[in-house]
Design a protein around this motif. Sequence first.
Motif, mmCIF file in Angstrom:
data_model
loop_
_atom_site.group_PDB
_atom_site.id
_atom_site.type_symbol
_atom_site.label_atom_id
_atom_site.label_comp_id
_atom_site.label_asym_id
_atom_site.label_seq_id
_atom_site.Cartn_x
_atom_site.Cartn_y
_atom_site.Cartn_z
ATOM 1 N N THR A 124 -18.556 4.100 10.033
ATOM 2 C CA THR A 124 -17.471 4.185 9.056
ATOM 3 C C THR A 124 -17.861 3.446 7.778
ATOM 4 O OG1 THR A 124 -16.345 2.179 9.866
ATOM 5 C CG2 THR A 124 -15.760 4.278 10.909
ATOM 6 N N GLY A 125 -17.241 3.841 6.678
ATOM 7 C CA GLY A 125 -17.466 3.156 5.401
ATOM 8 C C GLY A 125 -18.854 3.390 4.837
ATOM 9 N N CYS A 126 -19.243 4.667 4.693
ATOM 10 C CA CYS A 126 -20.608 4.997 4.257
ATOM 11 C C CYS A 126 -20.715 5.378 2.785
ATOM 12 C CB CYS A 126 -21.172 6.123 5.123
ATOM 13 S SG CYS A 126 -21.475 5.650 6.831
ATOM 14 N N SER A 127 -19.790 4.944 1.969
ATOM 15 C CA SER A 127 -19.887 5.239 0.535
ATOM 16 C C SER A 127 -21.180 4.669 -0.041
ATOM 17 C CB SER A 127 -18.680 4.657 -0.207
ATOM 18 O OG SER A 127 -17.485 5.274 0.207
ATOM 19 N N ASP A 128 -21.699 5.326 -1.065
ATOM 20 C CA ASP A 128 -22.963 4.929 -1.684
ATOM 21 C C ASP A 128 -22.953 3.456 -2.091
ATOM 22 O OD1 ASP A 128 -23.897 7.527 -1.473
ATOM 23 O OD2 ASP A 128 -23.209 8.096 -3.476
ATOM 24 N N GLY A 129 -24.105 2.813 -1.891
ATOM 25 C CA GLY A 129 -24.283 1.446 -2.343
ATOM 26 C C GLY A 129 -23.810 0.384 -1.381
ATOM 27 N N GLY A 130 -23.330 0.776 -0.212
ATOM 28 C CA GLY A 130 -22.803 -0.192 0.730
ATOM 29 C C GLY A 130 -23.613 -0.299 2.002
ATOM 30 N N ILE A 131 -23.140 -1.160 2.885
ATOM 31 C CA ILE A 131 -23.821 -1.399 4.158
ATOM 32 C C ILE A 131 -23.841 -0.138 5.007
ATOM 33 C CG2 ILE A 131 -23.531 -2.585 6.380
ATOM 34 C CD1 ILE A 131 -22.714 -5.080 4.776
ATOM 35 N N GLY A 132 -22.719 0.577 5.084
ATOM 36 C CA GLY A 132 -22.655 1.766 5.915
ATOM 37 C C GLY A 132 -23.664 2.819 5.512
ATOM 38 N N SER A 133 -23.825 3.020 4.219
ATOM 39 C CA SER A 133 -24.791 3.993 3.721
ATOM 40 C C SER A 133 -26.212 3.598 4.111
ATOM 41 C CB SER A 133 -24.673 4.109 2.199
ATOM 42 O OG SER A 133 -25.611 5.036 1.688
ATOM 43 N N ALA A 134 -26.540 2.314 3.969
ATOM 44 C CA ALA A 134 -27.867 1.831 4.349
ATOM 45 C C ALA A 134 -28.117 2.034 5.840
ATOM 46 C CB ALA A 134 -28.006 0.353 3.981
ATOM 47 N N ARG A 166 -27.918 -12.764 -2.720
ATOM 48 C CA ARG A 166 -27.486 -11.741 -1.775
ATOM 49 C C ARG A 166 -28.679 -10.927 -1.280
ATOM 50 N NH1 ARG A 166 -23.113 -12.985 -4.816
ATOM 51 N NH2 ARG A 166 -21.074 -12.828 -3.777
ATOM 52 N N MET A 167 -28.711 -10.703 0.023
ATOM 53 C CA MET A 167 -29.814 -9.985 0.647
ATOM 54 C C MET A 167 -29.784 -8.507 0.272
ATOM 55 S SD MET A 167 -30.688 -9.733 4.746
ATOM 56 C CE MET A 167 -31.240 -11.435 4.838
ATOM 57 N N ASP A 168 -30.965 -7.915 0.129
ATOM 58 C CA ASP A 168 -31.069 -6.487 -0.122
ATOM 59 C C ASP A 168 -30.427 -5.719 1.033
ATOM 60 O OD1 ASP A 168 -32.479 -4.109 -1.553
ATOM 61 O OD2 ASP A 168 -33.050 -3.925 0.557
ATOM 62 N N THR A 169 -29.673 -4.688 0.688
ATOM 63 C CA THR A 169 -28.904 -3.950 1.688
ATOM 64 C C THR A 169 -29.799 -3.290 2.735
ATOM 65 O OG1 THR A 169 -27.349 -3.453 -0.097
ATOM 66 C CG2 THR A 169 -27.015 -2.308 1.982
ATOM 67 N N MET A 170 -30.929 -2.740 2.317
ATOM 68 C CA MET A 170 -31.822 -2.075 3.271
ATOM 69 C C MET A 170 -32.506 -3.090 4.187
ATOM 70 S SD MET A 170 -31.366 1.110 2.858
ATOM 71 C CE MET A 170 -32.739 1.893 3.700
ATOM 72 N N GLU A 171 -32.829 -4.257 3.672
ATOM 73 C CA GLU A 171 -33.399 -5.312 4.529
ATOM 74 C C GLU A 171 -32.399 -5.708 5.609
ATOM 75 O OE1 GLU A 171 -34.799 -10.020 4.289
ATOM 76 O OE2 GLU A 171 -34.498 -8.875 2.441
ATOM 77 N N TYR A 172 -31.157 -5.906 5.173
ATOM 78 C CA TYR A 172 -30.092 -6.234 6.118
ATOM 79 C C TYR A 172 -29.924 -5.111 7.138
ATOM 80 C CZ TYR A 172 -25.234 -6.509 7.776
ATOM 81 O OH TYR A 172 -24.110 -6.526 8.558
ATOM 82 N N GLY A 173 -29.844 -3.871 6.646
ATOM 83 C CA GLY A 173 -29.607 -2.739 7.527
ATOM 84 C C GLY A 173 -30.705 -2.543 8.558
ATOM 85 N N VAL A 178 -30.212 -5.011 11.342
ATOM 86 C CA VAL A 178 -29.032 -4.666 12.138
ATOM 87 C C VAL A 178 -29.333 -3.494 13.067
ATOM 88 C CG1 VAL A 178 -26.673 -3.760 12.020
ATOM 89 C CG2 VAL A 178 -27.374 -5.619 10.505
ATOM 90 N N VAL A 179 -30.002 -2.467 12.548
ATOM 91 C CA VAL A 179 -30.348 -1.320 13.386
ATOM 92 C C VAL A 179 -31.302 -1.737 14.503
ATOM 93 C CG1 VAL A 179 -31.471 0.945 13.444
ATOM 94 C CG2 VAL A 179 -29.875 0.374 11.595
ATOM 95 N N ASP A 180 -32.245 -2.609 14.185
ATOM 96 C CA ASP A 180 -33.139 -3.139 15.227
ATOM 97 C C ASP A 180 -32.326 -3.799 16.338
ATOM 98 O OD1 ASP A 180 -35.427 -2.338 13.888
ATOM 99 O OD2 ASP A 180 -35.850 -4.317 13.035
ATOM 100 N N SER A 181 -31.365 -4.607 15.944
ATOM 101 C CA SER A 181 -30.545 -5.324 16.910
ATOM 102 C C SER A 181 -29.733 -4.350 17.767
ATOM 103 C CB SER A 181 -29.611 -6.292 16.176
ATOM 104 O OG SER A 181 -28.853 -7.060 17.085
ATOM 105 N N PHE A 192 -24.607 -11.268 16.382
ATOM 106 C CA PHE A 192 -25.885 -11.249 15.684
ATOM 107 C C PHE A 192 -25.606 -11.671 14.255
ATOM 108 C CE2 PHE A 192 -28.967 -8.626 13.095
ATOM 109 C CZ PHE A 192 -30.058 -9.448 13.345
ATOM 110 N N TRP A 193 -26.143 -12.822 13.855
ATOM 111 C CA TRP A 193 -25.896 -13.384 12.530
ATOM 112 C C TRP A 193 -27.004 -12.923 11.592
ATOM 113 C CZ3 TRP A 193 -22.023 -17.361 11.743
ATOM 114 C CH2 TRP A 193 -21.345 -17.747 12.919
ATOM 115 N N TYR A 194 -26.622 -12.282 10.462
ATOM 116 C CA TYR A 194 -27.647 -11.845 9.529
ATOM 117 C C TYR A 194 -27.070 -11.679 8.133
ATOM 118 C CZ TYR A 194 -32.320 -10.205 8.571
ATOM 119 O OH TYR A 194 -33.610 -10.123 8.107
ATOM 120 N N GLY A 195 -27.968 -11.820 7.135
ATOM 121 C CA GLY A 195 -27.559 -11.831 5.734
ATOM 122 C C GLY A 195 -27.747 -13.232 5.183
ATOM 123 N N ASN A 196 -27.811 -13.352 3.874
ATOM 124 C CA ASN A 196 -28.013 -14.671 3.270
ATOM 125 C C ASN A 196 -26.902 -15.637 3.676
ATOM 126 O OD1 ASN A 196 -30.327 -13.800 2.063
ATOM 127 N ND2 ASN A 196 -29.648 -14.129 -0.035
#
Length: 280
Positions: A10-20, A220-227, A230-233, A242-246
């Motif tokens: 959910t919440g996959c609008s461009d530029g956000g965590i969901g999209s990444a 702030r951490m790059d969205t793709m790095e964060y994503g 998260v996907v790995d986890s 799972f704690w992640y992000g700056n």
Amino acid sequence: MTSTETVLITGCSDGGIGSALAIIFQKRGFHVFATARNPSKMKSLDGLSNVTLLALDVVKSDDIKAAVEAVTKHTGGTLNYLVSNAGRNHFMPILDEDLDRVRDLFEINFYGPIALTQAFAPLLIKAKGMAVYITSISGYVHVPYMGTYAASKRSLEIVAETLRLELAPLGVDVLEVVTGAVKTLGQTYFGDLKLPAGSLYKSIEDTFVSRAQGNDQVPRMDTMEYGTAVVDSIMNRTTGRFWYGNNAEMVKMSTTATSVPQSAMDAGFAMGTGLDALAK
């Protein structure tokens, strides 16, 4: 019907965590059901192979029902991963809160993910899948002006912690991603933010608005790095938090692993918020 593993986000609008997350899952061979209230805001996902765009407002039961039907039609009634990411950012002193807006905030950030989990539970159970909730480090700290937002995210995490126990006998895992500072469009929501007339904080309104717009000097951490992490986890079937992000690790250590004096915590989180000037 498909044998490819599936994920609904959910919440996959461009530029956000969901999209990444959607892009990363798609690159790893998943069939992705990417959702947003307005599908036209998912331009970066439109046309990608194995990505189905769905309109989904998590507070609308008809939207949720339609999403379940769409996934069921495609998969035959299974879903491997459900990622509840959609949420609303919010910034306001507690004394100035419009309680109707707070109720709306909880509808999106708290009740919506519960409704979604209930609706997709049969598909997750059939797949022996996983429910994932994107939460926030704000639920562990007391940042001025973010009290109601933090409460909504921490409340969701408490529900997820309970769900982990309740879904385990049914073969479904649960993960909460306690998210630190990540580069998204979240700060752009506050372009016209102002305090209500008569606010006791009116004299520091410029500082209040500036912080809401992201001018808080927090990296702030790059969205793709964060994503990617998260996907790995998720793919490793990590459960619990799972704690992640700056700043996520720092908040984890200061609030769960060590005993930092309350006075030190208060001073740190109040710094630069304008509250010191207000006191003078």
